[in-house]
Structures are given as C-alpha cells and as structure tokens.
Design an enzyme around this catalytic site. Structure first.
Site, PDB file in Angstrom:
ATOM      1  N   LYS A 148     -19.626  57.837   9.541  1.00 40.94           N
ATOM      2  CA  LYS A 148     -19.114  56.405   9.293  1.00 40.94           C
ATOM      3  C   LYS A 148     -20.332  55.608   9.193  1.00 40.94           C
ATOM      4  O   LYS A 148     -21.116  55.491   9.752  1.00 40.94           O
ATOM      5  CB  LYS A 148     -18.346  56.053  10.658  1.00 40.94           C
ATOM      6  CG  LYS A 148     -17.066  56.794  10.742  1.00 40.94           C
ATOM      7  CD  LYS A 148     -15.763  56.347   9.747  1.00 40.94           C
ATOM      8  CE  LYS A 148     -14.658  57.197  10.005  1.00 40.94           C
ATOM      9  NZ  LYS A 148     -13.557  56.707   9.198  1.00 40.94           N
ATOM     10  N   ASP A 176     -18.597  57.435   5.083  1.00 36.09           N
ATOM     11  CA  ASP A 176     -17.111  56.742   4.995  1.00 36.09           C
ATOM     12  C   ASP A 176     -17.309  55.382   5.354  1.00 36.09           C
ATOM     13  O   ASP A 176     -17.677  55.077   6.561  1.00 36.09           O
ATOM     14  CB  ASP A 176     -16.420  57.581   5.919  1.00 36.09           C
ATOM     15  CG  ASP A 176     -14.740  57.097   5.552  1.00 36.09           C
ATOM     16  OD1 ASP A 176     -14.676  56.247   4.846  1.00 36.09           O
ATOM     17  OD2 ASP A 176     -13.757  57.641   6.356  1.00 36.09           O
ATOM     18  N   GLU A 205     -17.042  57.752   0.940  1.00 35.03           N
ATOM     19  CA  GLU A 205     -15.529  57.221   0.805  1.00 35.03           C
ATOM     20  C   GLU A 205     -15.307  55.654   0.880  1.00 35.03           C
ATOM     21  O   GLU A 205     -15.962  55.138   1.689  1.00 35.03           O
ATOM     22  CB  GLU A 205     -14.651  57.742   2.151  1.00 35.03           C
ATOM     23  CG  GLU A 205     -14.544  59.180   2.210  1.00 35.03           C
ATOM     24  CD  GLU A 205     -13.863  59.746   3.424  1.00 35.03           C
ATOM     25  OE1 GLU A 205     -13.008  59.077   4.058  1.00 35.03           O
ATOM     26  OE2 GLU A 205     -14.221  60.743   3.826  1.00 35.03           O
ATOM     27  N   ASP A 228      -9.635  57.587  -0.400  1.00 37.99           N
ATOM     28  CA  ASP A 228      -9.025  57.898   0.675  1.00 37.99           C
ATOM     29  C   ASP A 228      -8.138  56.871   0.708  1.00 37.99           C
ATOM     30  O   ASP A 228      -6.654  56.967   0.395  1.00 37.99           O
ATOM     31  CB  ASP A 228      -9.907  57.752   1.654  1.00 37.99           C
ATOM     32  CG  ASP A 228      -9.228  58.129   3.282  1.00 37.99           C
ATOM     33  OD1 ASP A 228      -8.120  58.220   3.121  1.00 37.99           O
ATOM     34  OD2 ASP A 228     -10.030  58.003   4.064  1.00 37.99           O
ATOM     35  N   LYS A 250      -5.166  62.612   4.075  1.00 34.98           N
ATOM     36  CA  LYS A 250      -4.731  62.995   5.211  1.00 34.98           C
ATOM     37  C   LYS A 250      -3.117  62.962   5.629  1.00 34.98           C
ATOM     38  O   LYS A 250      -2.437  62.250   5.381  1.00 34.98           O
ATOM     39  CB  LYS A 250      -5.124  61.527   5.980  1.00 34.98           C
ATOM     40  CG  LYS A 250      -6.703  61.154   6.154  1.00 34.98           C
ATOM     41  CD  LYS A 250      -6.822  60.028   6.881  1.00 34.98           C
ATOM     42  CE  LYS A 250      -8.441  59.745   7.211  1.00 34.98           C
ATOM     43  NZ  LYS A 250      -9.074  59.053   6.138  1.00 34.98           N
TER      44      LYS A 250
HETATM   45 MG   LIG Z   1     -12.140  57.538   4.985  1.00 36.61          MG
END
Ligand SMILES: [Mg+2]
Length: 338
Positions: A148, A176, A205, A228, A250
């Site tokens: 992240k 991300d 992302e 995403d 997801k």
């Molecule tokens: Mg993401």
C-alpha cells in the site's frame, strides 16, 4: 428437500494498516449454509464498511429473502452447469456481498467451484518490509509482493519501494494507492523512484483521485496502472487503454460468481490481467477466493494476504495459519429456512 441456515460471525481485526480506519476493530459478517440431497454449500456474506454500499443489516435482510425463496421454490431440473451460477441475477436489488456469498454456496452445492487450490497469494507488505524478505526469498516462480502507498508521505513510499526492489533483484511489486494522491503527489512519487526499478512495478492501483488523472500518470511516468475502485462505479467501461495493465476484482464488492466470471473474461479479452483480490474476508471467504482464482485466473496470483489482520480463522483453515479456528457449531444461527 432443501434447507438453509444463516449464521452471524464477528472476528477481532486490526485493519488499520491497510484501511486507515481505526474504528474498524472487528470483521462482522454472515455465513449461509445450504443443504440439498445430502450435500452442503457454504458462502460468506461480509459487506466491508467504507467500501460496500450495503450495510450488514441490509445484507442480512436480503440474504434471508434469497434463502427463503431458494428453500420454498420448487426445485427446477436445469442443466447442472448452468443452474447456480447463471440462475442468480445481479440486479440492483441484490447487494454484491449477498450475491457473491450465496452464489458461492450454490456453486459448492452443485460441485461447480473446483476444489483445486494452490493457496498461493501475493504477500502483502504491511509494516516493516524487511519482515517480508524471508517470504519473498522462498517464493516459487516469479517473486511478487503488494504494498500500500499513499498512507505516508511520498518520499517515504518511494524510498521503501526502492529499498525493497534493490534488496530482492528479481522481485516485482504491485502497488495500491487507493486514489490518495493528487497528480502532483503521484508525479513526485514517480520522480523519487530509482529509474532502474520502475520496470519491476507491475502496476499501481488507482494512484490518483480520478481515473483521468491516473491514466495521465501512467502515460507520463511509464508506470502501468490497474483499475479497482473505478471498475465498480456506474458507467465504467472496461476497454484496452495505454498504460492500463490490470483489473482488480473484489468479488464481495462486485457480485455473483457469474458476474465476476464475466468481468474476468472481459478483462482478458481487453488484454488486461484480471486479479482476484480480498475484501478482507475471513479464512472461509479467502479459501473460496483462492479456489476461484485457481479456476478462472490460473496464471495470475490473487491478492489474498489479509488473514494476518484477523484474530481468528473461520470454519475452514488456511494452510500455515496459526490463528485459532472458530467452527460452525460455535456460531449463532440467525435464521433457519426449511
Ligand atoms: Mg486497490
């Protein structure tokens, strides 16, 4: 004879390192257990606060409605390959977490969710990147990790990326940013990357607040991006675009297995990698996502390394996890249908 039971669960969680939501200290959800002709199918229904549009109460009400309809409806003799996956619609009335969980349970019941499971996932770098090194060095095949960014200042983020990629010379990173950067901050991050490591960033992302800004970032920096959040917004069109490498799916935020499969096919046709990813499900949901990835995206490692954020596993253990396991008989039934 069909019967179904809906259970509730609550597992302690520390998701601050990935969600930056200190109030979210437990993961709460539902488990649907369907029985028919001596077979059992399970599915996890777990709206993720801050990401899902539906609340847990709304998911519970919708689940009860669907389970009641499934139990009372006359069984229809349909082609075995089509009934559960294709029979569940993703209309506006069905919250995505409910469509995903119940379609998983139906698919298990019909033997449609393959058991094959590699249990492989891209490891998530949550705190000290040095702690990831032993895992990365033992990874078979292409070494990959996810990190992240956007939760600290951009200089810190770029330094960690540089350090990790320098420490493991055959490592590839998925980053991300969850839309946390302005175009200036995103450009600043890219400027502080070691130019020799940029080619080992598989994608980032959603670096910027808007899709157009993220596309411009990819084109200006040569760092590929992945969709995403944007892919779940109304009007999103999945098309091949310069600088776009992947679509992150997801399923708990997307919908039924049927809808997920259709999105995966669309992504593959557009030349993008489709990456199955966790919405911080329990070990039950994660094990089903792992089977889904092994089935539908066998050449792309899923991003499922979120179990370590939890205090317990649920019903089905994840190999190698030392977390205690909550069994089905320890859960309280919310409603039964027969
Ligand atoms: Mg993401």
């Amino acid at each position: 004879m069909r019967s179904a039971t809906l259970y509730g669960y609550s597992v302690p969680m520390d998701a601050g390192v990935v969600l930056r939501n200190p109030l979210l200290n437990s993961r709460d959800g539902l488990v649907a257990v369907l029985q028919h002709n001596g077979r059992i199918g399970m599915g996890e229904i777990a709206p993720l606060p801050g990401f899902s549009l539906e609340t847990l109460a709304e998911a519970k009400a919708a689940s009860c409605g669907m389970l009641d309809a499934w139990v009372t409806r006359e069984p229809v003799d349909r082609a075995a390959n089509q009934a559960p996956l294709m029979g569940l619609t993703d209309g506006n009335a069905t919250p995505p977490s409910v469509a995903f969980g119940i379609s998983c349970a139906l698919a298990e019941l019909a033997g449609q969710l393959p058991e094959m499971n590699t249990w492989l996932t891209v490891p998530l770098c949550t705190r000290d990147p040095d702690m990831l090194l032993p895992i990365l060095l033992g990874q078979p095949g292409k070494k990959q990790a996810k990190m992240k960014v956007g939760m600290h200042d951009v200089i810190h983020d770029s330094q960690v990326v540089n350090r990790l990629l320098a420490a493991v010379p055959d490592l590839y990173l998925r980053l991300d940013a969850n839309r946390r950067w302005t175009p200036d901050k995103a450009a600043y991050f890219a400027q502080h990357l070691d130019p020799s490591v940029i080619r080992r960033i598989d994608f980032i992302e959603e670096p910027c607040v808007t899709p157009d800004q993220s596309l411009a970032f990819a084109q200006n920096t040569g760092i590929p991006i992945a969709w995403d959040e944007s892919a779940r917004e109304p009007g999103f069109q999945l098309v091949a675009q310069p600088g776009v490498a992947a679509l992150v799916i997801k399923p708990s935020l997307t919908g039924s297995l049927c809808l997920c499969r259709s999105l995966i096919l669309q992504a593959q046709r557009a030349g993008l990698s489709a990456v199955i990813s966790s919405a911080i499900e329990s070990s039950l949901g994660l094990s089903q996502l792992s089977r889904l990835a092994g089935w539908l995206t066998p050449r792309v490692l899923p991003g499922l390394d979120t179990l370590s954020l939890m205090g317990s596993q649920l019903i089905r253990p994840w190999p190698g996890s030392r977390l205690p396991l909550i069994t089905l008989d320890q859960l309280a039934p919310i409603a039964t249908f027969s």
